[in-house]
Design a protein around this motif. Structure first.
Motif, PDB file in Angstrom:
ATOM      1  N   TYR A 106       0.956  -0.934  -0.421  1.00 31.83           N
ATOM      2  CA  TYR A 106      -0.149  -0.299   0.018  1.00 31.83           C
ATOM      3  C   TYR A 106       0.657   1.140  -0.075  1.00 31.83           C
ATOM      4  CZ  TYR A 106      -4.362  -2.417   0.762  1.00 31.83           C
ATOM      5  OH  TYR A 106      -5.558  -3.070   0.487  1.00 31.83           O
ATOM      6  N   ALA A 107       1.755   1.334  -0.509  1.00 32.84           N
ATOM      7  CA  ALA A 107       3.100   1.813  -0.366  1.00 32.84           C
ATOM      8  C   ALA A 107       3.101   3.473  -1.981  1.00 32.84           C
ATOM      9  CB  ALA A 107       4.323   1.521  -0.212  1.00 32.84           C
ATOM     10  N   MET A 152       6.117  -6.037  -8.826  1.00 32.54           N
ATOM     11  CA  MET A 152       6.480  -6.586  -9.765  1.00 32.54           C
ATOM     12  C   MET A 152       7.317  -6.149 -10.190  1.00 32.54           C
ATOM     13  SD  MET A 152       7.611 -10.579  -8.988  1.00 32.54           S
ATOM     14  CE  MET A 152       7.699 -11.555 -10.559  1.00 32.54           C
ATOM     15  N   TRP A 153       7.284  -5.028 -10.634  1.00 28.92           N
ATOM     16  CA  TRP A 153       7.324  -3.683 -12.091  1.00 28.92           C
ATOM     17  C   TRP A 153       8.441  -3.778 -11.125  1.00 28.92           C
ATOM     18  CZ3 TRP A 153       8.141   1.108 -10.996  1.00 28.92           C
ATOM     19  CH2 TRP A 153       8.611   1.819 -12.614  1.00 28.92           C
ATOM     20  N   PHE A 154       8.836  -3.439  -9.993  1.00 28.99           N
ATOM     21  CA  PHE A 154       9.826  -2.759  -8.931  1.00 28.99           C
ATOM     22  C   PHE A 154      10.895  -3.838  -8.672  1.00 28.99           C
ATOM     23  CE2 PHE A 154       6.513   0.081  -7.678  1.00 28.99           C
ATOM     24  CZ  PHE A 154       6.722   1.278  -7.576  1.00 28.99           C
ATOM     25  N   ALA A 186      15.942  -5.507  -4.302  1.00 33.03           N
ATOM     26  CA  ALA A 186      15.590  -5.285  -2.980  1.00 33.03           C
ATOM     27  C   ALA A 186      14.441  -4.044  -2.851  1.00 33.03           C
ATOM     28  CB  ALA A 186      16.618  -3.616  -3.304  1.00 33.03           C
ATOM     29  N   TYR A 187      13.725  -4.556  -3.691  1.00 35.30           N
ATOM     30  CA  TYR A 187      12.590  -3.593  -4.602  1.00 35.30           C
ATOM     31  C   TYR A 187      11.740  -5.177  -3.467  1.00 35.30           C
ATOM     32  CZ  TYR A 187      12.768   0.858  -5.926  1.00 35.30           C
ATOM     33  OH  TYR A 187      14.007   1.817  -6.226  1.00 35.30           O
ATOM     34  N   ALA A 188      12.346  -6.247  -4.079  1.00 34.23           N
ATOM     35  CA  ALA A 188      11.443  -7.210  -3.466  1.00 34.23           C
ATOM     36  C   ALA A 188      12.163  -8.377  -2.401  1.00 34.23           C
ATOM     37  CB  ALA A 188      11.530  -8.087  -5.014  1.00 34.23           C
ATOM     38  N   ARG A 189      13.117  -8.226  -1.905  1.00 31.59           N
ATOM     39  CA  ARG A 189      13.353  -8.901  -0.470  1.00 31.59           C
ATOM     40  C   ARG A 189      12.741  -9.090   0.231  1.00 31.59           C
ATOM     41  NH1 ARG A 189      17.956  -5.741  -0.030  1.00 31.59           N
ATOM     42  NH2 ARG A 189      19.413  -6.801  -1.541  1.00 31.59           N
ATOM     43  N   PRO A 190      11.504  -8.479   1.060  1.00 32.82           N
ATOM     44  CA  PRO A 190      10.677  -8.690   1.978  1.00 32.82           C
ATOM     45  C   PRO A 190       9.774  -9.764   0.933  1.00 32.82           C
ATOM     46  CG  PRO A 190      10.974  -5.892   1.416  1.00 32.82           C
ATOM     47  CD  PRO A 190      11.436  -6.814   0.119  1.00 32.82           C
ATOM     48  N   TRP A 191       9.397  -9.896  -0.051  1.00 31.33           N
ATOM     49  CA  TRP A 191       8.016 -10.142  -0.053  1.00 31.33           C
ATOM     50  C   TRP A 191       8.341 -11.778  -1.352  1.00 31.33           C
ATOM     51  CZ3 TRP A 191       6.883  -9.710  -5.105  1.00 31.33           C
ATOM     52  CH2 TRP A 191       7.609  -8.897  -5.458  1.00 31.33           C
TER      53      TRP A 191
END
Length: 475
Positions: free
Chosen positions: A121-122, A382-384, A390-395
């Motif tokens: 939600y960011a 997924m675009w990020f 790094a954008y996807a590291r948490p999820w």
């Protein structure tokens, strides 16, 4: 109290409130349909884990009192029902105080979701919906004329949305100053729409005209919103036309439609009562106006700061925010393609099958689809992920874990599951460069995209590579 009432904007208020209610409805429906896989107790970024590491002050939410997946679903569906009622005109059938409470409750329910939504939600349009939605509460209903102070606050919000976006561009990527950004943007934007391919292939001089017109509408036109009519109305129409152009050229969730809704409040179309309303209403509106003016100091300073930030909330209630988009434009489109195999051992002959997403590019022969104003949160993230791991590291690893486990809630977020009978033995991810094809290739092959393998994004992993799920916390 003639100065307080603005009956000439009666229709503008009506259109604005109905559009905001429609966006609220979409927001709550998206939350209800997607939250279990994204945020649920066994989701990729579980709300209980987030609540445990943050304080009430950091993230105020009704879920501080109690969280369960059932409570989240109840919140989302309750919000959807209330938004649908206001969209149908229920706010005009109840007393003024009840209509204001209804809008206030919508804001509180959605705020409670946004403040626990984490990276899902960011997005700036979440804050925009909350800020515009709360202003809708103070505009009143058919019992009173639109409140002039709130109409000015709406113009101030529209100014920040447009001028903030213009300033972040002119200060950011030099292609905005060279008028060349739109040579790349239509191809590399987060989620192209069905017409994006055609916009991309416009002649280069038209791309420059597009970019120059964007600068005028975002940096010059917003100033005219504060001038007398008909100048303000003409400026609002120019903003509406620009937003409709963006609607046609891509998928930006409900950002464009909320901006259009704000612009409608600048158009003078009279109707209904000219009554200012009871004293309590006038007092509440003036107090709220003063609060917004005080809280506007930091967002206003941010607009003219050399360290301008975009899509930032300066308070946890998202009352007055900073907005902006695409300060930098990607020159290349990098897409993460997720694949699985049923082979028990990975070899050079292993057959890999691709998972399909609803909105993000995958199969080169599949025409981009229109989903906005509905928001596909996983597709956007997924675009990020393609821009940087790094954008996807948490999820991202929790996402892969759920594919290997055959999690039904996660699979519902996808368009195509190549393993309908049993989960795959291995899942991997590859990074591809995607380009729009040319006219000849589209005519002869039907392919909208061509793609080239860049590198491996995630090596093949299997279920045993992940520790067991404990209280919704797979890693």
């Amino acid at each position: 109290m003639e100065w307080f009432a603005a009956p000439e904007y009666w229709w503008g208020r009506l259109v604005f409130q109905r559009l905001v209610a429609a966006v609220y409805l979409l927001g709550f429906l998206a939350a209800a349909r997607q939250f279990r896989a994204l945020l649920g107790e066994h989701g990729m970024l579980p709300v209980p884990r987030f609540l445990a590491r943050t304080s009430r002050r950091q993230a105020p939410s009704l879920f501080r009192f109690h969280y369960s997946d059932r409570a989240f679903a109840g919140t989302a569906w309750s919000g959807a029902l209330l938004a649908a009622a206001l969209l149908a005109g229920a706010g005009e059938l109840v007393p003024l105080w009840a209509a204001m409470l209804g809008w206030g409750l919508l804001w509180l329910l959605y705020l409670s979701i946004v403040n626990v939504g984490q990276t899902w939600y960011a997005f700036g349009w979440e804050s925009l919906l909350l800020e515009a939605g709360l202003l809708a509460a103070f505009l009143g209903n058919g019992e009173v004329a639109p409140a002039a102070p709130v109409l000015w606050l709406l113009r101030w919000l529209l100014f920040r949305v447009e001028f903030g976006a213009g300033m972040i561009k002119i200060r950011g990527d030099r292609c905005w100053r060279e008028l060349t950004c739109l040579r790349y943007h239509h191809e590399t934007q987060p989620m192209p729409g069905p017409l994006s391919w055609f916009f991309h292939h416009l002649p280069a001089p038209l791309h420059k005209v597009e970019t120059a017109a964007n600068h005028v509408v975002q940096l010059v036109v917003p100033v005219g919103l504060f001038l007398p009519q008909p100048v303000a109305g003409v400026c609002a129409v120019l903003i509406v036309v620009t937003q409709l152009w963006l609607v046609l050229s891509g998928n930006f969730a409900w950002l464009n439609w909320l901006t259009i809704a704000l612009a409608c409040t600048v158009l003078p179309l009279s109707g209904g009562t000219s009554a200012a309303g009871p004293p309590w209403y006038v007092g509440v509106v003036l107090a709220f106006t003063l609060l917004v003016l005080v809280l506007s100091y930091r967002p206003a300073r941010n607009l003219f700061s050399h360290r301008q930030v975009m899509n930032r909330s300066f308070d946890r209630l998202h009352l007055v925010n900073a907005y902006g988009a695409f300060g930098a434009v990607n020159r290349l489109r990098l897409e993460v393609v997720v694949q699985g195999t049923a082979d028990r051992r990975v070899t050079g002959r292993s057959v890999w099958q691709e998972y399909g997403f609803h909105g993000k590019p995958g199969d080169p022969h599949r025409m981009p689809r229109q989903f906005a104003p509905y928001h596909l949160r996983l597709d956007w993230l997924m675009w990020f992920a393609g821009i940087s791991p790094a954008y996807a590291r948490p999820w991202f690893r929790p996402f892969v874990h759920r594919l290997l486990a055959g999690d039904r809630d996660t699979l519902r977020l996808l368009r195509h599951n190549p393993f309908p009978d049993a989960p795959p033995e291995y899942v991997r991810a590859l990074l591809y460069r995607y380009r729009f094809t040319d006219w000849r290739t589209l005519r002869t092959t039907g392919a909208w995209w061509e793609r080239t393998l860049v590198r491996e994004y995630l090596p093949p992993v299997r279920l045993s590579d992940f520790r067991p799920v404990v209280r919704g916390d797979p890693r």
